[in-house]
Design a protein around this motif. Structure first.
Motif, PDB file in Angstrom:
ATOM      1  N   ILE A 104       0.832  -1.203   0.000  1.00 26.26           N
ATOM      2  CA  ILE A 104       0.000   0.000   0.000  1.00 26.26           C
ATOM      3  C   ILE A 104       0.867   1.253   0.000  1.00 26.26           C
ATOM      4  CG2 ILE A 104      -1.667   1.341   1.342  1.00 26.26           C
ATOM      5  CD1 ILE A 104      -2.897  -1.014  -0.110  1.00 26.26           C
ATOM      6  N   PHE A 105       1.949   1.209   0.771  1.00 24.90           N
ATOM      7  CA  PHE A 105       2.879   2.341   0.804  1.00 24.90           C
ATOM      8  C   PHE A 105       3.450   2.607  -0.584  1.00 24.90           C
ATOM      9  CE2 PHE A 105       7.219   3.904   0.895  1.00 24.90           C
ATOM     10  CZ  PHE A 105       7.131   5.023   1.717  1.00 24.90           C
ATOM     11  N   GLU A 106       3.917   1.557  -1.262  1.00 31.21           N
ATOM     12  CA  GLU A 106       4.506   1.735  -2.589  1.00 31.21           C
ATOM     13  C   GLU A 106       3.446   2.174  -3.600  1.00 31.21           C
ATOM     14  OE1 GLU A 106       7.509   2.032  -3.235  1.00 31.21           O
ATOM     15  OE2 GLU A 106       8.340   1.262  -1.367  1.00 31.21           O
ATOM     16  N   GLN A 107       2.225   1.718  -3.418  1.00 30.75           N
ATOM     17  CA  GLN A 107       1.137   2.181  -4.273  1.00 30.75           C
ATOM     18  C   GLN A 107       0.944   3.688  -4.108  1.00 30.75           C
ATOM     19  OE1 GLN A 107      -3.042   0.224  -4.795  1.00 30.75           O
ATOM     20  NE2 GLN A 107      -3.244   1.649  -3.079  1.00 30.75           N
ATOM     21  N   GLU A 115       1.874   9.402  -5.961  1.00 32.97           N
ATOM     22  CA  GLU A 115       2.474  10.735  -5.786  1.00 32.97           C
ATOM     23  C   GLU A 115       3.419  11.068  -6.927  1.00 32.97           C
ATOM     24  OE1 GLU A 115       5.463  13.596  -4.981  1.00 32.97           O
ATOM     25  OE2 GLU A 115       5.931  11.449  -4.944  1.00 32.97           O
ATOM     26  N   SER A 116       4.285  10.133  -7.289  1.00 36.70           N
ATOM     27  CA  SER A 116       5.314  10.432  -8.285  1.00 36.70           C
ATOM     28  C   SER A 116       4.769  10.483  -9.707  1.00 36.70           C
ATOM     29  CB  SER A 116       6.451   9.402  -8.210  1.00 36.70           C
ATOM     30  OG  SER A 116       5.978   8.107  -8.535  1.00 36.70           O
ATOM     31  N   SER A 117       3.670   9.769  -9.988  1.00 37.78           N
ATOM     32  CA  SER A 117       3.164   9.712 -11.357  1.00 37.78           C
ATOM     33  C   SER A 117       1.937  10.586 -11.597  1.00 37.78           C
ATOM     34  CB  SER A 117       2.830   8.264 -11.740  1.00 37.78           C
ATOM     35  OG  SER A 117       1.840   7.722 -10.885  1.00 37.78           O
ATOM     36  N   ASN A 118       1.180  10.900 -10.558  1.00 35.57           N
ATOM     37  CA  ASN A 118      -0.041  11.691 -10.732  1.00 35.57           C
ATOM     38  C   ASN A 118       0.076  13.116 -10.192  1.00 35.57           C
ATOM     39  OD1 ASN A 118      -2.459   9.915 -11.759  1.00 35.57           O
ATOM     40  ND2 ASN A 118      -1.280   8.625 -10.369  1.00 35.57           N
ATOM     41  N   PHE A 119       0.694  13.252  -9.045  1.00 35.61           N
ATOM     42  CA  PHE A 119       0.728  14.540  -8.357  1.00 35.61           C
ATOM     43  C   PHE A 119       1.944  15.380  -8.751  1.00 35.61           C
ATOM     44  CE2 PHE A 119       1.542  17.281  -4.682  1.00 35.61           C
ATOM     45  CZ  PHE A 119       0.275  17.752  -4.364  1.00 35.61           C
ATOM     46  N   ALA A 120       3.128  14.823  -8.575  1.00 38.24           N
ATOM     47  CA  ALA A 120       4.359  15.590  -8.779  1.00 38.24           C
ATOM     48  C   ALA A 120       4.508  16.156 -10.187  1.00 38.24           C
ATOM     49  CB  ALA A 120       5.572  14.724  -8.420  1.00 38.24           C
ATOM     50  N   PRO A 121       4.238  15.395 -11.263  1.00 35.26           N
ATOM     51  CA  PRO A 121       4.433  15.970 -12.605  1.00 35.26           C
ATOM     52  C   PRO A 121       3.584  17.203 -12.858  1.00 35.26           C
ATOM     53  CG  PRO A 121       4.259  13.582 -12.730  1.00 35.26           C
ATOM     54  CD  PRO A 121       3.872  13.958 -11.333  1.00 35.26           C
ATOM     55  N   ALA A 122       2.340  17.180 -12.400  1.00 35.47           N
ATOM     56  CA  ALA A 122       1.460  18.331 -12.600  1.00 35.47           C
ATOM     57  C   ALA A 122       1.960  19.536 -11.820  1.00 35.47           C
ATOM     58  CB  ALA A 122       0.032  17.985 -12.199  1.00 35.47           C
ATOM     59  N   SER A 129       3.485   8.927   7.128  1.00 33.39           N
ATOM     60  CA  SER A 129       4.588   8.167   6.546  1.00 33.39           C
ATOM     61  C   SER A 129       5.424   9.034   5.620  1.00 33.39           C
ATOM     62  CB  SER A 129       4.049   6.955   5.758  1.00 33.39           C
ATOM     63  OG  SER A 129       3.495   7.377   4.513  1.00 33.39           O
ATOM     64  N   LEU A 130       6.442   8.428   5.075  1.00 38.25           N
ATOM     65  CA  LEU A 130       7.343   9.107   4.157  1.00 38.25           C
ATOM     66  C   LEU A 130       6.596   9.645   2.942  1.00 38.25           C
ATOM     67  CD1 LEU A 130      10.310   9.816   3.525  1.00 38.25           C
ATOM     68  CD2 LEU A 130      10.520   7.558   2.469  1.00 38.25           C
ATOM     69  N   VAL A 131       5.575   8.938   2.493  1.00 32.11           N
ATOM     70  CA  VAL A 131       4.811   9.400   1.334  1.00 32.11           C
ATOM     71  C   VAL A 131       4.207  10.774   1.597  1.00 32.11           C
ATOM     72  CG1 VAL A 131       2.838   8.964  -0.172  1.00 32.11           C
ATOM     73  CG2 VAL A 131       4.307   7.088   0.496  1.00 32.11           C
ATOM     74  N   ASP A 132       3.693  10.983   2.784  1.00 30.58           N
ATOM     75  CA  ASP A 132       3.125  12.291   3.108  1.00 30.58           C
ATOM     76  C   ASP A 132       4.172  13.391   2.982  1.00 30.58           C
ATOM     77  OD1 ASP A 132       0.351  11.517   4.030  1.00 30.58           O
ATOM     78  OD2 ASP A 132       1.554  10.314   5.422  1.00 30.58           O
ATOM     79  N   ILE A 133       5.388  13.095   3.382  1.00 31.83           N
ATOM     80  CA  ILE A 133       6.462  14.089   3.282  1.00 31.83           C
ATOM     81  C   ILE A 133       6.748  14.426   1.823  1.00 31.83           C
ATOM     82  CG2 ILE A 133       8.916  14.506   3.722  1.00 31.83           C
ATOM     83  CD1 ILE A 133       8.652  12.941   6.297  1.00 31.83           C
ATOM     84  N   PHE A 134       6.664  13.422   0.943  1.00 23.59           N
ATOM     85  CA  PHE A 134       6.911  13.682  -0.474  1.00 23.59           C
ATOM     86  C   PHE A 134       6.012  14.794  -1.008  1.00 23.59           C
ATOM     87  CE2 PHE A 134       8.312   8.989  -1.270  1.00 23.59           C
ATOM     88  CZ  PHE A 134       9.526   9.251  -0.672  1.00 23.59           C
ATOM     89  N   TYR A 135       4.803  14.888  -0.492  1.00 23.28           N
ATOM     90  CA  TYR A 135       3.846  15.882  -0.991  1.00 23.28           C
ATOM     91  C   TYR A 135       4.239  17.312  -0.630  1.00 23.28           C
ATOM     92  CZ  TYR A 135       0.612  12.329  -2.608  1.00 23.28           C
ATOM     93  OH  TYR A 135       0.038  11.304  -3.314  1.00 23.28           O
ATOM     94  N   LEU A 136       5.170  17.467   0.263  1.00 26.85           N
ATOM     95  CA  LEU A 136       5.609  18.806   0.654  1.00 26.85           C
ATOM     96  C   LEU A 136       6.634  19.388  -0.313  1.00 26.85           C
ATOM     97  CD1 LEU A 136       5.937  18.088   4.476  1.00 26.85           C
ATOM     98  CD2 LEU A 136       4.197  19.527   3.394  1.00 26.85           C
ATOM     99  N   MET A 137       6.916  18.671  -1.392  1.00 29.48           N
ATOM    100  CA  MET A 137       7.975  19.104  -2.298  1.00 29.48           C
ATOM    101  C   MET A 137       7.600  20.362  -3.079  1.00 29.48           C
ATOM    102  SD  MET A 137      10.115  16.952  -5.190  1.00 29.48           S
ATOM    103  CE  MET A 137      10.288  15.555  -4.095  1.00 29.48           C
ATOM    104  N   TYR A 138       6.396  20.396  -3.651  1.00 34.07           N
ATOM    105  CA  TYR A 138       6.049  21.490  -4.548  1.00 34.07           C
ATOM    106  C   TYR A 138       4.885  22.360  -4.088  1.00 34.07           C
ATOM    107  CZ  TYR A 138       8.975  18.849  -7.801  1.00 34.07           C
ATOM    108  OH  TYR A 138      10.017  18.178  -8.375  1.00 34.07           O
ATOM    109  N   ALA A 139       3.851  21.758  -3.512  1.00 39.38           N
ATOM    110  CA  ALA A 139       2.645  22.518  -3.185  1.00 39.38           C
ATOM    111  C   ALA A 139       2.898  23.705  -2.260  1.00 39.38           C
ATOM    112  CB  ALA A 139       1.578  21.595  -2.598  1.00 39.38           C
ATOM    113  N   PRO A 140       3.699  23.555  -1.191  1.00 41.27           N
ATOM    114  CA  PRO A 140       3.956  24.717  -0.336  1.00 41.27           C
ATOM    115  C   PRO A 140       4.707  25.836  -1.062  1.00 41.27           C
ATOM    116  CG  PRO A 140       4.472  22.693   0.823  1.00 41.27           C
ATOM    117  CD  PRO A 140       4.288  22.346  -0.612  1.00 41.27           C
TER     118      PRO A 140
END
Length: 216
Positions: A96-99, A104-111, A164-175
């Motif tokens: 589930i974590f890798e999912q 995040e990396s394929s749907n969220f980050a590129p946009a 988890s670590l995935v949540d941290i990934f989301y802090l890369m661009y949106a803020p």
């Protein structure tokens, strides 16, 4: 030897999320600021660490690692006994974590990266901004966040009910977009679950402290 973190002088992005992992885990480190405008990532010395000439990079007592998501995984596993776990245990929880990480990396980050380039990078270099690209990308991103709204209606965080670590990934661009370009798509009334999740992430003490230190 204290871990060294090579980051841009324009703090944010991947450097910010690596710093967030270090902060959550309470790992001491030395930040080394690399001037992108002076092309300091393109020197032979830096390219020996990162062949693509990018940041962040860590030097952990001689072990060199680049790519922020890889660095995050490495630190979370090496310091599993410090701070929040960040990485799950158990076969299904890991799946589930890798999912979630793939989402995040394929749907969220590129946009988000596309909007960052138009709204932040181009103005810094004096290039014309294509507002049509921003508008079109934000519409597409809103559709993706509708899916996040459904996911977060069933769980507290991106990969389940634990931070988890995935949540941290989301802090890369949106803020970055919210603070520097005034573009905030994460806290909308029509997506209360996304808003609740996002406010919890940016309200974490480690993130608040990093913001005060200029990491975003």
């Amino acid at each position: 030897m204290v871990l060294k973190l090579y980051v841009s002088q324009h703090l944010g992005g991947g450097g910010a999320i690596v710093a967030m992992v270090l902060a959550e885990k309470g790992i001491p480190y030395e930040p080394i600021f690399v001037d992108l405008d002076k092309k300091e990532t393109k020197t032979p010395e830096f390219l020996a660490m990162h062949p693509f000439g990018q940041v962040p990079v860590i030097d952990d007592d001689g072990f060199i690692l680049y790519e922020s998501r890889a660095i995050g995984r490495y630190l979370a596993e090496k310091y599993a006994d410090r701070g929040p776990a960040l990485l799950p245990t158990g076969l299904q929880a890991k799946a589930i974590f890798e999912q979630a990480a793939s989402v995040e990396s394929s749907n969220f980050a590129p946009a988000f990266l596309k909007v960052v380039r138009e709204a932040l990078v181009k103005p810094r270099h004096g290039l014309p901004v294509d507002h049509a690209v921003i508008d079109e990308t934000l519409v597409a991103l809103a559709e993706k966040l509708d899916a996040y709204e459904a996911i977060l209606d069933k769980q507290k965080f991106a990969a389940g009910n634990e931070f988890s670590l995935v949540d941290i990934f989301y802090l890369m661009y949106a803020p970055l977009l919210a603070s520097r370009a005034g573009i905030d798509v994460m806290t909308k009334a029509e997506r209360p679950n996304v808003t609740r999740w996002w406010n919890e992430l940016i309200g974490r003490p480690a993130w608040v402290k990093l913001q005060a230190e200029g990491y975003n």
